[in-house]
Design an enzyme around this catalytic site. Structure first.
Site, short mmCIF file in Angstrom:
data_model
loop_
_atom_site.label_atom_id
_atom_site.label_comp_id
_atom_site.label_asym_id
_atom_site.label_seq_id
_atom_site.Cartn_x
_atom_site.Cartn_y
_atom_site.Cartn_z
N GLU A 177 68.18 -64.06 9.82
CA GLU A 177 66.19 -65.42 9.85
C GLU A 177 66.95 -66.16 9.08
O GLU A 177 66.08 -67.55 9.17
CB GLU A 177 66.03 -63.74 8.78
N TRP B 68 67.07 -68.33 11.61
CA TRP B 68 65.83 -69.31 12.28
C TRP B 68 65.37 -69.92 11.60
O TRP B 68 64.79 -71.03 12.47
CB TRP B 68 64.89 -67.82 12.15
N TRP C 63 42.29 -72.93 27.00
CA TRP C 63 41.67 -71.86 25.46
C TRP C 63 39.71 -71.65 25.54
O TRP C 63 39.07 -72.72 25.74
CB TRP C 63 42.01 -72.84 24.33
N ASN D 234 56.02 -60.87 7.68
CA ASN D 234 56.31 -61.34 9.24
C ASN D 234 55.81 -60.72 10.22
O ASN D 234 55.45 -61.37 11.22
CB ASN D 234 57.97 -61.02 9.14
N TRP E 8 47.05 -71.59 19.21
CA TRP E 8 47.46 -71.78 18.52
C TRP E 8 47.28 -72.42 16.76
O TRP E 8 48.03 -72.32 16.06
CB TRP E 8 48.95 -71.20 18.75
N TRP F 234 54.34 -70.16 15.17
CA TRP F 234 53.39 -70.33 15.58
C TRP F 234 53.04 -70.19 18.23
O TRP F 234 52.96 -69.62 18.42
CB TRP F 234 52.50 -70.90 15.53
C1 LIG Z 1 53.34 -66.84 12.96
C2 LIG Z 1 53.52 -66.96 11.87
C3 LIG Z 1 53.40 -68.06 11.08
C4 LIG Z 1 54.56 -68.23 10.21
N1 LIG Z 1 55.06 -69.22 9.06
C5 LIG Z 1 55.51 -69.44 8.18
C6 LIG Z 1 56.01 -70.70 7.91
O1 LIG Z 1 54.62 -71.35 7.09
N2 LIG Z 1 57.34 -70.65 6.31
C7 LIG Z 1 57.50 -70.05 6.84
O2 LIG Z 1 58.70 -69.94 5.77
N3 LIG Z 1 57.74 -68.82 7.48
C8 LIG Z 1 57.12 -68.72 8.22
N4 LIG Z 1 57.12 -67.55 9.42
C9 LIG Z 1 57.70 -67.01 9.23
C10 LIG Z 1 58.40 -65.51 8.73
O3 LIG Z 1 57.61 -65.17 8.60
C11 LIG Z 1 58.15 -66.20 6.92
O4 LIG Z 1 59.56 -66.88 6.57
C12 LIG Z 1 58.90 -64.28 6.30
O5 LIG Z 1 57.47 -63.47 6.78
C13 LIG Z 1 58.99 -65.19 4.56
O6 LIG Z 1 58.88 -63.97 3.94
P1 LIG Z 1 60.30 -63.78 3.34
O7 LIG Z 1 60.39 -64.58 2.65
O8 LIG Z 1 60.31 -62.26 2.60
O9 LIG Z 1 61.32 -62.94 4.78
P2 LIG Z 1 63.17 -62.63 4.86
O10 LIG Z 1 63.05 -61.38 5.75
O11 LIG Z 1 63.50 -62.50 3.51
O12 LIG Z 1 63.80 -63.60 4.99
C14 LIG Z 1 64.50 -64.70 4.34
C15 LIG Z 1 63.56 -66.20 5.13
O13 LIG Z 1 64.21 -66.86 5.81
C16 LIG Z 1 63.52 -67.39 6.88
N5 LIG Z 1 62.72 -66.97 7.29
C17 LIG Z 1 62.68 -65.55 7.96
N6 LIG Z 1 61.82 -65.19 9.44
C18 LIG Z 1 61.51 -66.33 9.64
C19 LIG Z 1 61.56 -66.82 11.28
N7 LIG Z 1 60.62 -65.75 12.07
N8 LIG Z 1 61.34 -68.53 10.98
C20 LIG Z 1 61.88 -69.96 10.45
N9 LIG Z 1 62.01 -68.68 8.95
C21 LIG Z 1 62.08 -67.72 8.81
C22 LIG Z 1 62.58 -67.93 5.49
O14 LIG Z 1 62.54 -68.78 5.03
C23 LIG Z 1 62.26 -67.05 4.53
O15 LIG Z 1 61.98 -66.52 3.24
C24 LIG Z 1 56.16 -67.32 10.10
C25 LIG Z 1 55.67 -66.29 11.18
C26 LIG Z 1 55.10 -66.39 12.01
C27 LIG Z 1 54.88 -64.99 12.93
#
Ligand SMILES: Cc1cc2nc3c(=O)[nH]c(=O)nc-3n(C[C@H](O)[C@H](O)[C@H](O)COP(=O)(O)OP(=O)(O)OC[C@H]3O[C@@H](n4cnc5c(N)ncnc54)[C@H](O)[C@@H]3O)c2cc1C
Length: 495
Positions: free
Chosen positions: A288, A291, A319, A354, A372, A395
């Site tokens: 993650e 990502w 759209w 997420n 989006w 998105w």
């Molecule tokens: C529509 C949409 C919009 C999003 N917008 C953002 C946003 O603006 N900022 C953001 O940080 N994340 C975004 N995410 C990704 C993800 O949802 C969040 O990073 C995550 O929910 C943060 O929670 P956590 O720190 O507990 O994640 P954890 O699951 O603990 O993951 C650890 C870290 O990994 C990174 N990470 C995790 N999942 C993703 C992912 N899919 N893409 C990129 N990085 C990821 C983040 O930095 C996160 O803090 C988005 C996802 C979607 C589907």
């Protein structure tokens, strides 16, 4: 601001903090401290070429984070200098006024920030001040990870395979907070944080955010420790369950650089080395973080990624323009409990799980057939972790228009998603209290419940809770028809 006589004091270095509001493992700060006294500035960037203004939730976080950073610096007898305006003017002026040898900063990767940084570098060079930038906000620089042909990656799995060894190596080089010396000879005036009006007033809507978060380096460290103490052990399965705290909740801390990505990576790696039962869950967590690296890679190499669909056919997607359903979605009033719970969690806490981000995004893009970018904009205003790269990548992943995205025709069914990931309805009950008493069988589909049952539990659709703003099947078919018309428009090109 008066220039100081340069012969009276050792020349300081100027550190320009941006998305790296921390003292620990901060390469720019560390390099400056090695040279001697430091002056530290944060600029609330305004003016041509300074990027997208912060959304409301980000502003709230920034206020708290700067307060916390200023007090951490005070404990080292240092001031945090605050300025508002155009860094192209502020940085060279200040560097000259304090007689700085060098200006240090950590890199950002947006199109506008690359231009901004190089403009400032050349201005500084013309006045014979060095400017040095560092890798700090990512583990792998976007130009370090290359395909066999030497280009950028467009698919996550091979990207991460190539990036992971670099991440491992770089993470080993994390550095502790250096000994910092202030620059006594220059009593610089600072703007007052409260004058920036980042904290909301009239009304102050930030109660829910303050309840959930502790912005700043200490809060970030606590989150990491809490994650390593528990959720990491079951991360792979629990990360999909919105009703429990199964993830790290580190995203806003990473967004503002209150904790270094090296520390987070290394902490997970060390935990995995000590306890072999963590291998799978820990590896999933690292992916993650991968990502996050991938999103930065994408916006660096494809500069318009945050602003338009990456796959060109999607730029002419038909759209719908419908401010009424957009508003219902924003307010958590769609009549689909899992969508509404997510949108209300976002509004109340500045964060959304997420899994639910994917569900609400799919609903806006597909069921409501809205661009989006409208969803991205709303997230930008309301998320405390709103990040140009991750937000656009998230998105576009859902819209099917991004790199390595989920195909558009995969349309989440909000009822079955709710039943699968929130089977007892804990999450929905927390954020949609008007449905609390409904039995589990109807918590994700109140519209299917017999009228008498709803009445018994105090729910009146259209009064206490909305009717669905679009019928699931109708919305789904309309979305697929729009996709078919797009394909037709582009002669069947994969959209
Ligand atoms: C529509 C949409 C919009 C999003 N917008 C953002 C946003 O603006 N900022 C953001 O940080 N994340 C975004 N995410 C990704 C993800 O949802 C969040 O990073 C995550 O929910 C943060 O929670 P956590 O720190 O507990 O994640 P954890 O699951 O603990 O993951 C650890 C870290 O990994 C990174 N990470 C995790 N999942 C993703 C992912 N899919 N893409 C990129 N990085 C990821 C983040 O930095 C996160 O803090 C988005 C996802 C979607 C589907």
């Amino acid at each position: 601001m008066q220039a100081i006589p340069l012969n009276q004091s050792p020349r300081p270095s100027l550190v320009w903090l941006r998305d790296d509001l921390r003292l620990d493992d901060n390469p720019a700060l560390n390099a400056a401290a090695k040279e001697g006294p430091v002056v530290i500035i944060y600029i609330l960037e305004e003016g041509a070429g300074t990027g997208r203004p912060l959304g409301g939730a980000l502003k709230w976080w920034l206020h708290q984070s700067l307060k916390s950073l200023a007090s951490d610096l005070e404990a080292c007898d240092l001031k945090l200098l605050l300025r508002r305006g155009d860094p192209k003017t502020i940085i060279p002026q200040l560097a000259q006024a304090i007689g700085a040898k060098t200006v240090h900063w950590n890199r950002r990767y947006y199109a506008w920030s690359k231009l901004l940084d190089s403009a400032i570098k050349s201005k500084l060079n013309t006045i014979e001040i060095n400017a040095i930038s560092y890798k700090a906000n990512v583990l792998s620089e976007p130009w370090e990870v290359k395909t066999g042909a030497g280009g950028p990656f467009k698919v996550f799995t091979p990207f991460f395979k190539a990036a992971q060894p670099l991440c491992d190596t770089w993470a080993q080089e994390a550095i502790s907070t250096p000994k910092l010396f202030g620059f006594d000879a220059f009593d610089y005036p600072s703007e007052r944080l409260q004058d920036w009006a980042l904290h909301p007033s009239k009304p102050d809507w930030s109660g829910g955010l303050a309840h959930m978060w502790q912005p700043g380096e200490v809060g970030a460290q606590k989150r990491l420790e809490a994650f390593l103490d528990g959720p990491i052990k079951t991360y792979q399965s629990d990360r999909n369950v919105p009703g429990i705290d199964g993830t790290s909740l580190l995203s806003p801390h990473l967004r503002f650089g209150e904790i270094s990505i090296r520390r987070v990576w290394l902490a997970a790696r060390n935990a995995m080395a000590i306890d072999s039962t963590l291998t799978k869950d820990g590896q999933h967590f690292l992916s993650e973080l991968g990502w996050r690296e991938f999103s930065t890679h994408l916006i660096y190499h494809f500069e318009s990624f945050p602003d338009e669909s990456w796959k060109t056919p999607y730029r002419t997607f038909p759209w719908r323009h419908d401010p009424i359903t957009l508003r219902a979605w924003q307010r958590g009033q769609t009549g689909y409990p899992i969508v509404d719970a997510g949108m209300r969690q976002l509004y109340q806490t500045g964060w959304m799980h997420n899994r639910v981000r994917m569900i609400v995004a799919s609903f806006l893009i597909k069921h409501l057939l809205q661009d989006w970018r409208l969803g991205e904009e709303w997230f930008w205003d309301t998320l405390v972790d709103a990040d140009i790269a991750n937000n656009a990548a998230g998105w576009q992943w859902v819209a099917g228009s991004g790199a390595d995205a989920s195909p558009f025709f995969r349309i989440f069914n909000p009822m079955t998603q709710g039943e699968k990931f929130d089977p007892k309805g804990d999450y929905v009950r927390r954020f949609v209290p008007e449905l609390t008493k409904l039995p589990d069988a109807f918590i994700h589909r109140p519209f299917d419940a017999p009228k008498e049952l709803l009445q018994h539990y105090g729910v009146t659709l259209g009064q206490t809770y909305p009717h669905p703003i679009v019928d699931h099947d109708t919305g789904r078919k309309r979305a697929l028809a729009a996709l078919a018309s797009l394909k037709e428009q582009h002669n069947g090109e994969e959209a």
